[in-house]
Design a protein around this motif. Sequence first.
Motif, PDB file in Angstrom:
ATOM      1  N   ASP A 111      16.690 -26.224   3.086  1.00  0.00           N
ATOM      2  CA  ASP A 111      18.009 -26.830   2.910  1.00  0.00           C
ATOM      3  C   ASP A 111      18.703 -26.318   1.639  1.00  0.00           C
ATOM      4  O   ASP A 111      19.252 -27.080   0.868  1.00  0.00           O
ATOM      5  CB  ASP A 111      17.900 -28.351   2.885  1.00  0.00           C
ATOM      6  CG  ASP A 111      16.923 -28.841   1.828  1.00  0.00           C
ATOM      7  OD1 ASP A 111      16.155 -28.020   1.295  1.00  0.00           O
ATOM      8  OD2 ASP A 111      16.924 -30.045   1.534  1.00  0.00           O
ATOM      9  N   TRP A 112      18.680 -25.030   1.447  1.00  0.00           N
ATOM     10  CA  TRP A 112      19.232 -24.413   0.236  1.00  0.00           C
ATOM     11  C   TRP A 112      20.752 -24.346   0.250  1.00  0.00           C
ATOM     12  O   TRP A 112      21.397 -24.393  -0.789  1.00  0.00           O
ATOM     13  CB  TRP A 112      18.675 -22.995   0.095  1.00  0.00           C
ATOM     14  CG  TRP A 112      19.183 -22.076   1.177  1.00  0.00           C
ATOM     15  CD1 TRP A 112      18.689 -21.954   2.434  1.00  0.00           C
ATOM     16  CD2 TRP A 112      20.294 -21.218   1.094  1.00  0.00           C
ATOM     17  NE1 TRP A 112      19.421 -21.056   3.153  1.00  0.00           N
ATOM     18  CE2 TRP A 112      20.420 -20.582   2.349  1.00  0.00           C
ATOM     19  CE3 TRP A 112      21.202 -20.904   0.093  1.00  0.00           C
ATOM     20  CZ2 TRP A 112      21.424 -19.659   2.621  1.00  0.00           C
ATOM     21  CZ3 TRP A 112      22.192 -19.989   0.361  1.00  0.00           C
ATOM     22  CH2 TRP A 112      22.294 -19.370   1.612  1.00  0.00           C
ATOM     23  N   ILE A 113      21.357 -24.235   1.434  1.00  0.00           N
ATOM     24  CA  ILE A 113      22.778 -23.909   1.524  1.00  0.00           C
ATOM     25  C   ILE A 113      23.664 -24.990   0.911  1.00  0.00           C
ATOM     26  O   ILE A 113      24.619 -24.699   0.200  1.00  0.00           O
ATOM     27  CB  ILE A 113      23.190 -23.633   2.992  1.00  0.00           C
ATOM     28  CG1 ILE A 113      24.619 -23.091   3.063  1.00  0.00           C
ATOM     29  CG2 ILE A 113      23.038 -24.862   3.846  1.00  0.00           C
ATOM     30  CD1 ILE A 113      24.726 -21.634   2.838  1.00  0.00           C
ATOM     31  N   SER A 114      23.355 -26.268   1.144  1.00  0.00           N
ATOM     32  CA  SER A 114      24.212 -27.340   0.645  1.00  0.00           C
ATOM     33  C   SER A 114      23.958 -27.666  -0.812  1.00  0.00           C
ATOM     34  O   SER A 114      24.858 -28.041  -1.544  1.00  0.00           O
ATOM     35  CB  SER A 114      24.030 -28.603   1.491  1.00  0.00           C
ATOM     36  OG  SER A 114      22.703 -29.076   1.398  1.00  0.00           O
ATOM     37  N   SER A 115      22.717 -27.511  -1.250  1.00  0.00           N
ATOM     38  CA  SER A 115      22.371 -27.922  -2.600  1.00  0.00           C
ATOM     39  C   SER A 115      22.419 -26.779  -3.606  1.00  0.00           C
ATOM     40  O   SER A 115      22.368 -27.008  -4.804  1.00  0.00           O
ATOM     41  CB  SER A 115      20.967 -28.529  -2.618  1.00  0.00           C
ATOM     42  OG  SER A 115      20.027 -27.587  -2.160  1.00  0.00           O
ATOM     43  N   TYR A 116      22.518 -25.566  -3.151  1.00  0.00           N
ATOM     44  CA  TYR A 116      22.446 -24.421  -4.068  1.00  0.00           C
ATOM     45  C   TYR A 116      23.679 -23.534  -4.026  1.00  0.00           C
ATOM     46  O   TYR A 116      24.349 -23.334  -5.044  1.00  0.00           O
ATOM     47  CB  TYR A 116      21.197 -23.597  -3.762  1.00  0.00           C
ATOM     48  CG  TYR A 116      20.943 -22.480  -4.755  1.00  0.00           C
ATOM     49  CD1 TYR A 116      20.674 -22.776  -6.083  1.00  0.00           C
ATOM     50  CD2 TYR A 116      20.962 -21.150  -4.357  1.00  0.00           C
ATOM     51  CE1 TYR A 116      20.438 -21.762  -7.000  1.00  0.00           C
ATOM     52  CE2 TYR A 116      20.719 -20.133  -5.259  1.00  0.00           C
ATOM     53  CZ  TYR A 116      20.461 -20.440  -6.588  1.00  0.00           C
ATOM     54  OH  TYR A 116      20.239 -19.434  -7.500  1.00  0.00           O
ATOM     55  N   LYS A 117      24.014 -23.017  -2.875  1.00  0.00           N
ATOM     56  CA  LYS A 117      25.140 -22.089  -2.813  1.00  0.00           C
ATOM     57  C   LYS A 117      26.442 -22.741  -3.261  1.00  0.00           C
ATOM     58  O   LYS A 117      27.322 -22.082  -3.821  1.00  0.00           O
ATOM     59  CB  LYS A 117      25.297 -21.525  -1.396  1.00  0.00           C
ATOM     60  CG  LYS A 117      26.335 -20.408  -1.305  1.00  0.00           C
ATOM     61  CD  LYS A 117      26.411 -19.822   0.090  1.00  0.00           C
ATOM     62  CE  LYS A 117      27.478 -18.738   0.163  1.00  0.00           C
ATOM     63  NZ  LYS A 117      27.586 -18.156   1.526  1.00  0.00           N
ATOM     64  N   SER A 118      26.555 -24.041  -3.037  1.00  0.00           N
ATOM     65  CA  SER A 118      27.775 -24.744  -3.414  1.00  0.00           C
ATOM     66  C   SER A 118      27.955 -24.837  -4.925  1.00  0.00           C
ATOM     67  O   SER A 118      29.036 -25.205  -5.396  1.00  0.00           O
ATOM     68  CB  SER A 118      27.767 -26.150  -2.814  1.00  0.00           C
ATOM     69  OG  SER A 118      26.639 -26.875  -3.250  1.00  0.00           O
ATOM     70  N   TRP A 169      17.163 -18.533  -4.976  1.00  0.00           N
ATOM     71  CA  TRP A 169      16.641 -19.840  -4.575  1.00  0.00           C
ATOM     72  C   TRP A 169      15.129 -19.764  -4.356  1.00  0.00           C
ATOM     73  O   TRP A 169      14.372 -20.641  -4.793  1.00  0.00           O
ATOM     74  CB  TRP A 169      17.345 -20.296  -3.300  1.00  0.00           C
ATOM     75  CG  TRP A 169      16.795 -21.489  -2.602  1.00  0.00           C
ATOM     76  CD1 TRP A 169      16.064 -21.489  -1.448  1.00  0.00           C
ATOM     77  CD2 TRP A 169      16.938 -22.868  -2.969  1.00  0.00           C
ATOM     78  NE1 TRP A 169      15.763 -22.776  -1.071  1.00  0.00           N
ATOM     79  CE2 TRP A 169      16.286 -23.647  -1.992  1.00  0.00           C
ATOM     80  CE3 TRP A 169      17.566 -23.511  -4.030  1.00  0.00           C
ATOM     81  CZ2 TRP A 169      16.229 -25.032  -2.046  1.00  0.00           C
ATOM     82  CZ3 TRP A 169      17.509 -24.896  -4.084  1.00  0.00           C
ATOM     83  CH2 TRP A 169      16.853 -25.638  -3.105  1.00  0.00           C
ATOM     84  N   SER A 170      14.677 -18.702  -3.694  1.00  0.00           N
ATOM     85  CA  SER A 170      13.248 -18.534  -3.423  1.00  0.00           C
ATOM     86  C   SER A 170      12.472 -18.250  -4.705  1.00  0.00           C
ATOM     87  O   SER A 170      11.323 -18.700  -4.855  1.00  0.00           O
ATOM     88  CB  SER A 170      13.031 -17.404  -2.409  1.00  0.00           C
ATOM     89  OG  SER A 170      13.673 -17.692  -1.174  1.00  0.00           O
ATOM     90  N   LEU A 171      13.070 -17.526  -5.631  1.00  0.00           N
ATOM     91  CA  LEU A 171      12.409 -17.265  -6.910  1.00  0.00           C
ATOM     92  C   LEU A 171      12.177 -18.565  -7.675  1.00  0.00           C
ATOM     93  O   LEU A 171      11.140 -18.745  -8.321  1.00  0.00           O
ATOM     94  CB  LEU A 171      13.257 -16.303  -7.754  1.00  0.00           C
ATOM     95  CG  LEU A 171      13.265 -14.844  -7.306  1.00  0.00           C
ATOM     96  CD1 LEU A 171      14.319 -14.064  -8.072  1.00  0.00           C
ATOM     97  CD2 LEU A 171      11.894 -14.203  -7.494  1.00  0.00           C
ATOM     98  N   TRP A 172      13.155 -19.458  -7.621  1.00  0.00           N
ATOM     99  CA  TRP A 172      13.000 -20.744  -8.311  1.00  0.00           C
ATOM    100  C   TRP A 172      11.808 -21.527  -7.755  1.00  0.00           C
ATOM    101  O   TRP A 172      11.072 -22.176  -8.503  1.00  0.00           O
ATOM    102  CB  TRP A 172      14.272 -21.582  -8.174  1.00  0.00           C
ATOM    103  CG  TRP A 172      14.051 -23.014  -8.568  1.00  0.00           C
ATOM    104  CD1 TRP A 172      13.945 -24.094  -7.748  1.00  0.00           C
ATOM    105  CD2 TRP A 172      13.853 -23.515  -9.900  1.00  0.00           C
ATOM    106  NE1 TRP A 172      13.701 -25.238  -8.482  1.00  0.00           N
ATOM    107  CE2 TRP A 172      13.637 -24.911  -9.803  1.00  0.00           C
ATOM    108  CE3 TRP A 172      13.833 -22.909 -11.161  1.00  0.00           C
ATOM    109  CZ2 TRP A 172      13.408 -25.704 -10.921  1.00  0.00           C
ATOM    110  CZ3 TRP A 172      13.606 -23.717 -12.275  1.00  0.00           C
ATOM    111  CH2 TRP A 172      13.407 -25.094 -12.149  1.00  0.00           C
ATOM    112  N   HIS A 173      11.569 -21.459  -6.464  1.00  0.00           N
ATOM    113  CA  HIS A 173      10.500 -22.220  -5.831  1.00  0.00           C
ATOM    114  C   HIS A 173       9.168 -21.467  -5.785  1.00  0.00           C
ATOM    115  O   HIS A 173       8.173 -22.016  -5.286  1.00  0.00           O
ATOM    116  CB  HIS A 173      10.905 -22.622  -4.410  1.00  0.00           C
ATOM    117  CG  HIS A 173      11.948 -23.689  -4.378  1.00  0.00           C
ATOM    118  ND1 HIS A 173      11.658 -25.019  -4.584  1.00  0.00           N
ATOM    119  CD2 HIS A 173      13.291 -23.628  -4.206  1.00  0.00           C
ATOM    120  CE1 HIS A 173      12.756 -25.735  -4.520  1.00  0.00           C
ATOM    121  NE2 HIS A 173      13.762 -24.920  -4.282  1.00  0.00           N
TER     122      HIS A 173
END
Length: 237
Positions: A111-118, A169-173
């Motif tokens: 669920d990266w799109i709503s919480s990250y790209k924004s 996003w993947s690097l953060w996780h």
Amino acid sequence: MRVAELAVSKPRIISSQPRLHSSLPASRPQSSQRVPPPPFPASLPTSLTVEQRAEQSQAFAQDRLRKSAALNGFMIKTQGKCGRCFVTSGTLLSHTAFSECPDDGIVIPRDWISSYKSLFNFEQFAYCWNCGTPQDRRGNKESPDCHRKYTFVKGQHCPWADFIYIVSWSLWHHLVHRPAFLQEFGLRLDTDFDRFSEWVVLEDHLGGKYYNGLELYLWYTQVWLKGGRRVQLRLPK
């Protein structure tokens, strides 16, 4: 959907969007009073003459152009590839990120799109909002050649859409790459997602840098080129 030419010198955080929190708990101070986090690393001001400042500005501009050239080469290689697998296995696979990835035992939230790209609210004409790459702002020629030459037709997506966002996003996780990039960029190892989300959108334009999310991506491409695929598999037990 046409590419929206939205972008930034210093992006701002959109507070109305949901936030995900780090899976690694940050240490808390013993005192009941909240201790403010240290400021983010930044270019230190120095006493320079007008001529020196002009030379420094030109050098920084050249740094950004060199990064754009490197970015162009990677964009050609990564078009249509999965950004998640690029991080977790170091491979460039042609499938939809998060839905067709092989089971590699690494958990990257979908669920990266709503919480990250924004989080990325770019100043106009600075970056392509779809893929996060620089555009030719005020004739600076910073747009990667492949992006500049691509003919965008109404109703079509940017062919590089989301790849850089998914990678950062993947690097953060990622349990190995997160502490590595935190150290590389001078951030505390107990940095949580809220703090990361503030940092990732900042840009040190005068220091010759793009916004931190893109700088993070460029850092990882160098890790990958130096054999990072082997490092990625050495997860802590």
